[in-house]
Design a protein around this motif. Sequence first.
Motif, PDB file in Angstrom:
ATOM      1  N   VAL A 117      30.877  11.712 -39.431  1.00 38.15           N
ATOM      2  CA  VAL A 117      31.600  11.126 -38.298  1.00 38.15           C
ATOM      3  C   VAL A 117      32.967  11.783 -38.140  1.00 38.15           C
ATOM      4  O   VAL A 117      33.404  12.069 -37.018  1.00 38.15           O
ATOM      5  N   ASP A 118      33.650  12.037 -39.246  1.00 38.39           N
ATOM      6  CA  ASP A 118      34.946  12.709 -39.174  1.00 38.39           C
ATOM      7  C   ASP A 118      34.819  14.074 -38.498  1.00 38.39           C
ATOM      8  O   ASP A 118      35.685  14.481 -37.712  1.00 38.39           O
ATOM      9  N   ALA A 119      33.734  14.774 -38.802  1.00 37.19           N
ATOM     10  CA  ALA A 119      33.566  16.133 -38.298  1.00 37.19           C
ATOM     11  C   ALA A 119      33.009  16.183 -36.883  1.00 37.19           C
ATOM     12  O   ALA A 119      33.410  17.032 -36.080  1.00 37.19           O
ATOM     13  N   GLU A 120      32.076  15.257 -36.567  1.00 36.50           N
ATOM     14  CA  GLU A 120      31.333  15.400 -35.318  1.00 36.50           C
ATOM     15  C   GLU A 120      31.374  14.179 -34.406  1.00 36.50           C
ATOM     16  O   GLU A 120      30.845  14.220 -33.297  1.00 36.50           O
ATOM     17  N   GLY A 121      31.960  13.083 -34.854  1.00 34.71           N
ATOM     18  CA  GLY A 121      32.049  11.888 -34.017  1.00 34.71           C
ATOM     19  C   GLY A 121      30.937  10.890 -34.298  1.00 34.71           C
ATOM     20  O   GLY A 121      29.924  11.220 -34.920  1.00 34.71           O
ATOM     21  N   LEU A 122      31.141   9.671 -33.806  1.00 37.85           N
ATOM     22  CA  LEU A 122      30.183   8.594 -34.058  1.00 37.85           C
ATOM     23  C   LEU A 122      28.802   8.876 -33.478  1.00 37.85           C
ATOM     24  O   LEU A 122      27.790   8.472 -34.044  1.00 37.85           O
ATOM     25  N   GLU A 123      28.766   9.562 -32.342  1.00 36.61           N
ATOM     26  CA  GLU A 123      27.481   9.816 -31.692  1.00 36.61           C
ATOM     27  C   GLU A 123      26.585  10.710 -32.543  1.00 36.61           C
ATOM     28  O   GLU A 123      25.357  10.716 -32.372  1.00 36.61           O
ATOM     29  N   ALA A 124      27.173  11.461 -33.483  1.00 40.86           N
ATOM     30  CA  ALA A 124      26.382  12.346 -34.341  1.00 40.86           C
ATOM     31  C   ALA A 124      25.701  11.602 -35.484  1.00 40.86           C
ATOM     32  O   ALA A 124      24.820  12.157 -36.143  1.00 40.86           O
ATOM     33  N   MET A 158      47.784   5.333 -41.148  1.00 40.95           N
ATOM     34  CA  MET A 158      47.443   6.550 -41.879  1.00 40.95           C
ATOM     35  C   MET A 158      45.931   6.702 -42.023  1.00 40.95           C
ATOM     36  O   MET A 158      45.393   7.806 -41.890  1.00 40.95           O
ATOM     37  N   LEU A 159      45.224   5.601 -42.275  1.00 36.75           N
ATOM     38  CA  LEU A 159      43.763   5.656 -42.332  1.00 36.75           C
ATOM     39  C   LEU A 159      43.194   6.093 -40.990  1.00 36.75           C
ATOM     40  O   LEU A 159      42.239   6.874 -40.926  1.00 36.75           O
ATOM     41  N   ALA A 160      43.784   5.580 -39.911  1.00 36.15           N
ATOM     42  CA  ALA A 160      43.313   5.936 -38.568  1.00 36.15           C
ATOM     43  C   ALA A 160      43.534   7.419 -38.287  1.00 36.15           C
ATOM     44  O   ALA A 160      42.686   8.077 -37.676  1.00 36.15           O
ATOM     45  N   LEU A 161      44.663   7.964 -38.719  1.00 35.61           N
ATOM     46  CA  LEU A 161      44.931   9.371 -38.493  1.00 35.61           C
ATOM     47  C   LEU A 161      44.028  10.259 -39.343  1.00 35.61           C
ATOM     48  O   LEU A 161      43.676  11.373 -38.948  1.00 35.61           O
ATOM     49  N   GLN A 162      43.645   9.757 -40.517  1.00 38.17           N
ATOM     50  CA  GLN A 162      42.718  10.498 -41.377  1.00 38.17           C
ATOM     51  C   GLN A 162      41.298  10.462 -40.816  1.00 38.17           C
ATOM     52  O   GLN A 162      40.528  11.412 -40.995  1.00 38.17           O
ATOM     53  N   HIS A 163      40.949   9.360 -40.157  1.00 36.18           N
ATOM     54  CA  HIS A 163      39.590   9.173 -39.645  1.00 36.18           C
ATOM     55  C   HIS A 163      39.632   8.725 -38.181  1.00 36.18           C
ATOM     56  O   HIS A 163      39.176   7.630 -37.841  1.00 36.18           O
ATOM     57  N   PRO A 164      40.157   9.561 -37.288  1.00 42.71           N
ATOM     58  CA  PRO A 164      40.341   9.122 -35.901  1.00 42.71           C
ATOM     59  C   PRO A 164      39.041   8.746 -35.198  1.00 42.71           C
ATOM     60  O   PRO A 164      39.044   7.892 -34.306  1.00 42.71           O
ATOM     61  N   ASN A 165      37.930   9.368 -35.576  1.00 38.45           N
ATOM     62  CA  ASN A 165      36.658   9.041 -34.929  1.00 38.45           C
ATOM     63  C   ASN A 165      36.137   7.663 -35.309  1.00 38.45           C
ATOM     64  O   ASN A 165      35.223   7.136 -34.661  1.00 38.45           O
ATOM     65  N   ILE A 166      36.717   7.081 -36.364  1.00 39.07           N
ATOM     66  CA  ILE A 166      36.298   5.752 -36.822  1.00 39.07           C
ATOM     67  C   ILE A 166      37.057   4.647 -36.094  1.00 39.07           C
ATOM     68  O   ILE A 166      36.603   3.506 -36.036  1.00 39.07           O
ATOM     69  N   VAL A 167      38.209   4.969 -35.520  1.00 37.80           N
ATOM     70  CA  VAL A 167      39.053   3.934 -34.926  1.00 37.80           C
ATOM     71  C   VAL A 167      38.327   3.100 -33.869  1.00 37.80           C
ATOM     72  O   VAL A 167      38.406   1.864 -33.901  1.00 37.80           O
ATOM     73  N   PRO A 168      37.599   3.705 -32.929  1.00 43.65           N
ATOM     74  CA  PRO A 168      36.866   2.859 -31.969  1.00 43.65           C
ATOM     75  C   PRO A 168      35.890   1.911 -32.650  1.00 43.65           C
ATOM     76  O   PRO A 168      35.684   0.789 -32.185  1.00 43.65           O
ATOM     77  N   LEU A 169      35.323   2.354 -33.768  1.00 44.99           N
ATOM     78  CA  LEU A 169      34.405   1.499 -34.527  1.00 44.99           C
ATOM     79  C   LEU A 169      35.153   0.324 -35.145  1.00 44.99           C
ATOM     80  O   LEU A 169      34.689  -0.822 -35.092  1.00 44.99           O
ATOM     81  N   LEU A 170      36.330   0.571 -35.699  1.00 50.28           N
ATOM     82  CA  LEU A 170      37.118  -0.505 -36.306  1.00 50.28           C
ATOM     83  C   LEU A 170      37.532  -1.542 -35.263  1.00 50.28           C
ATOM     84  O   LEU A 170      37.632  -2.730 -35.574  1.00 50.28           O
ATOM     85  N   VAL A 171      37.772  -1.074 -34.043  1.00 50.31           N
ATOM     86  CA  VAL A 171      38.224  -1.973 -32.987  1.00 50.31           C
ATOM     87  C   VAL A 171      37.076  -2.755 -32.371  1.00 50.31           C
ATOM     88  O   VAL A 171      37.192  -3.952 -32.102  1.00 50.31           O
ATOM     89  N   LEU A 192      46.951   1.809 -32.182  1.00 53.33           N
ATOM     90  CA  LEU A 192      46.160   2.915 -32.716  1.00 53.33           C
ATOM     91  C   LEU A 192      45.399   3.634 -31.609  1.00 53.33           C
ATOM     92  O   LEU A 192      45.361   4.865 -31.561  1.00 53.33           O
ATOM     93  N   LEU A 193      44.792   2.873 -30.709  1.00 54.63           N
ATOM     94  CA  LEU A 193      44.076   3.491 -29.600  1.00 54.63           C
ATOM     95  C   LEU A 193      45.033   4.271 -28.708  1.00 54.63           C
ATOM     96  O   LEU A 193      44.714   5.363 -28.223  1.00 54.63           O
ATOM     97  N   ASN A 194      46.229   3.713 -28.498  1.00 52.11           N
ATOM     98  CA  ASN A 194      47.221   4.380 -27.657  1.00 52.11           C
ATOM     99  C   ASN A 194      47.708   5.676 -28.303  1.00 52.11           C
ATOM    100  O   ASN A 194      47.815   6.717 -27.649  1.00 52.11           O
ATOM    101  N   GLU A 195      47.986   5.618 -29.605  1.00 54.39           N
ATOM    102  CA  GLU A 195      48.490   6.815 -30.279  1.00 54.39           C
ATOM    103  C   GLU A 195      47.456   7.935 -30.271  1.00 54.39           C
ATOM    104  O   GLU A 195      47.795   9.105 -30.075  1.00 54.39           O
ATOM    105  N   LEU A 196      46.207   7.586 -30.474  1.00 55.35           N
ATOM    106  CA  LEU A 196      45.174   8.611 -30.537  1.00 55.35           C
ATOM    107  C   LEU A 196      44.882   9.234 -29.176  1.00 55.35           C
ATOM    108  O   LEU A 196      44.250  10.289 -29.108  1.00 55.35           O
ATOM    109  N   GLN A 197      45.326   8.593 -28.109  1.00 60.27           N
ATOM    110  CA  GLN A 197      45.118   9.196 -26.786  1.00 60.27           C
ATOM    111  C   GLN A 197      46.321  10.018 -26.332  1.00 60.27           C
ATOM    112  O   GLN A 197      46.294  10.637 -25.270  1.00 60.27           O
TER     113      GLN A 197
END
Length: 210
Positions: A10-17, A77-90, A141-146
């Motif tokens: 997921v980190d490398a390719e996103g949740l859809e992968a 910091m966890l969100a920045l390490q795993h940005p593709n996971i943030v939508p999942l956490l939310v 977190l969503l705002n920062e990542l955009q």
Amino acid sequence: MVLSAALELVDAEGLEALTMRRLGQKLGRDPMSLYRYAESRSALLDGLTEVVLGQLAVPQGQEWQATLRGVAHDLRMLALQHPNIVPLLVTRPLSTPLGLRPPGSVRPLEQILALLIDAGFTPVDALHVYRAYYAFLNGHLLNELQELVVDPDENEAVLRLGLYHLPAREFPWLRALAPALADYDGARELDEGLGILLSGLAARLTPKDG
């Protein structure tokens, strides 16, 4: 091992992968064998949420505002390490009733409630604080990542953000605020927002001991 590989994917390719087939390829296993570890893709998503949130510690017995500030920065910091996971956490909690979620994903809630109640908040007020706190954090977190830039090496703010694509007459304030938008500092913005939120909550919901 399976969840660690899923997180790497997921980190490398996103949740859809994240599919059983793709995960099996990554691990060099028959995808059917993975069902021994997770009964479905949905279970994998729950597991990823638990893995990431399991890294979040909520110290007890300390001043509550300082503790919540620390937790917020740790989560960032966890969100920045795993940005593709943030939508999942939310969004993931919305699909699963509270009592059916993996224990590790619910534990921060229990720990924050314990912290606030120990600080003197009533249990119901502690829940109000938690809800406002996490609503703010998720939004931040969503705002920062955009806050992406088109050309990070460009000095001109309008060019950095690609705002020249927007008609100036229709978006005057975005154009005017370009320097502030380009100067976005996630940690500083988080602290500013936490200061407003926590001081407001402390004033309105005064702990019994304070």
